[in-house]
Design an enzyme around this catalytic site. Structure first.
Site, PDB file in Angstrom:
ATOM      1  N   SER A 174       0.811  -1.211   0.000  1.00 56.69           N
ATOM      2  CA  SER A 174       0.000   0.000   0.000  1.00 56.69           C
ATOM      3  C   SER A 174       0.853   1.274   0.000  1.00 56.69           C
ATOM      4  CB  SER A 174      -0.964  -0.034   1.188  1.00 56.69           C
ATOM      5  OG  SER A 174      -1.958   0.945   1.065  1.00 56.69           O
ATOM      6  N   LYS A 206      -0.667  -4.281  -3.194  1.00 59.69           N
ATOM      7  CA  LYS A 206      -1.946  -3.666  -2.816  1.00 59.69           C
ATOM      8  C   LYS A 206      -1.999  -2.246  -3.368  1.00 59.69           C
ATOM      9  CE  LYS A 206      -4.891  -2.222   0.997  1.00 59.69           C
ATOM     10  NZ  LYS A 206      -5.016  -0.841   0.464  1.00 59.69           N
ATOM     11  N   ASP A 230      10.386   5.716  -9.914  1.00 55.29           N
ATOM     12  CA  ASP A 230       9.996   6.415 -11.144  1.00 55.29           C
ATOM     13  C   ASP A 230      10.743   7.728 -11.326  1.00 55.29           C
ATOM     14  OD1 ASP A 230       8.270   4.365 -11.674  1.00 55.29           O
ATOM     15  OD2 ASP A 230       6.452   5.432 -11.075  1.00 55.29           O
TER      16      ASP A 230
END
Length: 714
Positions: free
Chosen positions: A457, A482, A468
């Site tokens: 999560s 998740k 990224d």
């Protein structure tokens, strides 16, 4: 509730309580059903297909290891297979309670059978085995077949304790108490507990992260997020019919008072200086917790039997003033690891361990100056580590299951200048972006995020954003996967009457996370740039192993500016890491353990032949002794946990249903030995520090390329 619990605890042997749903639970189920079928991210129809899933989920929740129900029970339950939807539509909870009452009877039968089996001798010269994992096994056809399964279970329980060196009489006493407590824990369950199990079976039949939180569950959720509660600062457990002090929280009121000790048994609780002492022997632990918790500056009195005093006493009364208790074991913490480079110089690497993304929402809303926040704490720790001269940083998110979305965003902001952190797509298709608007970074140096299969999560949002943006590298295992967003809905807000009882909350999935590059963290998780060797099949853990999980998907990328391209640095750092994996003793041990684990764990069974079990113990002990002899020569000491990777499997524990967890399992002792994965993470970051020299990076990348090309590696 309390009076009922006490009455059940004193029932004569053989009596059974048939639980029934209340009108309040019917009313709550009506509201919850409407919300779950109309407001979930996943389009949900209350139909026969969902009814089948609810029935299967509820049965699995009660008896996941198929140790109590028999095939005839399951066949009988099929009359509800296409009726759960109609029952929920009409707020009829009778099917759920009918199934539970059968379960309660079956547990009582198994406990009686197991205790009676202890009175018979065991023959450990018979060559047979015990299948301890029955999650995929067929249901026992009848009670006779289940008796045989339990005969082997009891035999295995006895053999485990015998191999551990316990005497016959002690083994019988311990196991008899275990099986008696198994029955007692089920007898203590109340109507609210059954309602909670069933509503969660319903919710998880839609999607695995949707859940019903009872009023008590809602309170505990809030405590876990703000890392504090008002009470005495003691963790409670169960010992036979007594509530036992498992641990006194450092710095809490009980710790500062000094009289309450771990091992003490609570026999009564009184409020204020002269309130009536309420006997709590035989009570459920959570009911005792409710009595002990209370507002700051109030007094609670505990009558306790000290650990070294028998049940006949004497007891001691301890009065403690309640105060705020900080749950520091869940807060961010730091340490420094020194890594020796090839030239003999030491590089200091800072490590910040973050167990959960926490935030005291109420404290923030009230603008309290000292409200708890993971971002605030990590920022402070970074400043302290910089003062110690660290040159690189590891953020350890292993086993971090998530927490506050806001904290995932603001924590990312400590390591990027500014920009989007995560995209959120709602059920209506609208995409919003959570952004870091605060310019500047708290840490600009080399950075790694350490994750494992239980990082989920908010941990995945943070790790994905760091990856990224090219701000740091991710190392470890593929994460949980998740990628969904849950909102809390207070069911009391949907009541038509002002005097309705507390109905709890729904944690309902209403959106999905997407990385700034457009991909989802859902199902696939975050794939590490440098992957550590680990045991097991990645497809058998995490989101991808859960029923009803949403699939991976993607949307358009957000507009963001990467901080850099770490591709070559990752390649060189991974090359050095792989060289250590193949050349260093610690990793050879780890790879050997993983190979053994993968080969043997899939069996899901253990021999009941004493000679074979002892031979296996001797082999593993010889292996440990051999390693200890070699460890003496390692510069950093032992880096591999020498715990047998198959130990948990070979314990042969039942994978228990509600309230049936073994209570005699010893707590894990604190392991002060170095952590191989953490130390290796520090070594990787130390390599990154060295490779920050672009000329050296170019040189080593060229050398690596030449070497791998020469060896025919693509």
């Amino acid at each position: 509730m309390v009076a009922t619990s006490t009455a059940w605890a004193s029932l004569p042997e053989g009596d059974a309580v048939q639980l029934q749903p209340s009108m309040e639970q019917r009313f709550t189920s009506n509201i919850a059903t409407k919300l779950l079928t109309n407001w979930h991210y996943k389009t949900t129809k209350l139909d026969d297909q969902l009814s089948e899933a609810i029935l299967d989920s509820y049965i699995e929740m009660l008896d996941p290891n198929r140790s109590y129900f028999v095939a005839t029970d399951i066949s009988e339950f099929q009359r509800f297979r296409h009726g759960m939807d109609d029952a929920l539509r009409h707020s009829n909870l009778t099917p759920a309670f009918d199934i539970y009452n059968v379960y309660s009877d079956r547990v009582r039968e198994r406990a009686e059978h197991a205790r009676a089996r202890l009175e018979q001798p065991f023959d450990f010269t018979v060559d047979e085995d015990y299948e301890y994992d029955r999650t995929e096994a067929p249901w026992a056809l009848n009670s006779q077949e289940l008796d045989e399964i339990w005969r082997k279970r009891v035999k295995n329980d006895y053999l485990r304790l015998k191999l551990a060196g316990k005497e016959h009489d002690d083994i019988l006493k311990l196991l008899d108490e275990r099986y008696e407590n198994m029955d007692r824990r089920v007898a203590e369950l109340e109507s609210d507990d059954i309602f909670n199990y069933f509503m969660n079976a319903f919710a998880q039949s839609i999607e695995p992260h949707t859940a019903y939180l009872s009023p008590r569950g809602s309170e505990n959720f809030e405590i876990s997020m703000k890392l504090s509660l008002e009470g005495i600062g003691a963790l409670l457990g169960r010992e036979s019919e007594y509530t036992r002090i498992e641990r006194v929280v450092p710095g809490g009121p009980a710790d500062q008072d000094g009289r309450l000790k771990a091992g003490d048994r609570v026999v009564a609780v009184g409020q204020d200086a002269d309130g009536k002492m309420v006997d709590v022997v035989g009570w459920r632990v959570d009911d005792v917790v409710d009595l002990i918790r209370g507002p700051k500056d109030s007094v609670v009195r505990l009558e306790v039997l000290p650990e070294d005093v028998g049940v006949e006493g004497p007891s001691t009364v301890i009065d403690i003033v309640r105060n705020e208790v900080k749950l520091e074991e869940q807060a961010a913490s730091s340490r420094v690891i020194e890594v020796e480079q090839d030239n003999g110089e030491l590089t200091k690497i800072g490590v910040i361990d973050l167990p959960v993304f926490y935030l005291d929402f109420n404290g923030m809303a009230q603008n309290l100056p000292d409200y708890r926040s993971s971002t605030r704490d990590v920022h402070r720790l970074i400043d302290e580590l910089e003062a110690e001269g660290v040159e690189g940083l590891v953020i350890d998110l292993r086993n971090n299951g998530g927490g506050s979305l806001l904290e995932a965003t603001t924590l990312t902001g400590l390591f990027i200048d500014r920009g989007p952190v995560v995209q959120v797509k709602s059920s209506n298709g609208r995409v919003s972006t959570e952004e870091d608007d605060d310019p500047g970074m708290a840490w600009e140096g080399p950075l790694a995020v350490l994750v494992n299969r239980y990082s989920a999560s908010a941990s995945e949002i943070f790790a994905a954003a760091i990856q990224d943006y090219g701000r740091g590298i991710v190392i470890g295992e593929p994460t949980f996967g998740k990628g969904t967003v849950q909102s809390l809905m207070d069911l009391d807000q949907y009541s038509m009457t002002s005097d309705s009882p507390q109905m709890g909350q729904l944690k309902i999935t209403q959106a999905q996370f997407f990385r700034v590059n457009g991909g989802s963290t859902q199902n696939r998780g975050v794939l590490p740039d440098i992957r550590f060797p680990t045991a097991g099949d990645p497809q058998e853990y995490g989101e991808r192993s859960l029923d009803n999980a949403l699939p991976w998907t993607e949307i358009d990328a957000a507009s963001y500016q990467p901080a850099g391209d770490l591709e070559r640095m990752v390649a060189v750092a991974d090359f050095h890491f792989q060289d250590r994996v193949t050349s260093e003793q610690e990793f050879r041990w780890l790879l050997d353990d993983i190979e053994e684990y993968n080969a043997e764990y899939a069996e899901h069974r253990v021999s009941l032949l004493e000679t074979e079990r002892r031979a296996d113990m001797d082999r593993r002990e010889a292996k440990r002794e051999e390693r200890k002899a070699l460890e003496a020569g390692l510069a950093d000491g032992p880096l591999v946990d020498d715990t047998d990777p198959l130990a948990a499997a070979e314990q042969g524990e039942d994978i228990a249903g509600p309230e049936l967890d073994d209570e005699d399992a010893a707590e894990d002792e604190e392991d002060d030995r170095p952590d191989l994965m953490l130390r290796e993470s520090a070594r990787i970051v130390a390599d990154m520090v060295e490779l920050s020299d672009s000329q050296l990076l170019t040189q080593q990348f060229s050398q690596m390329t030449d070497k791998t090309s020469g060896e025919g590696i693509n």
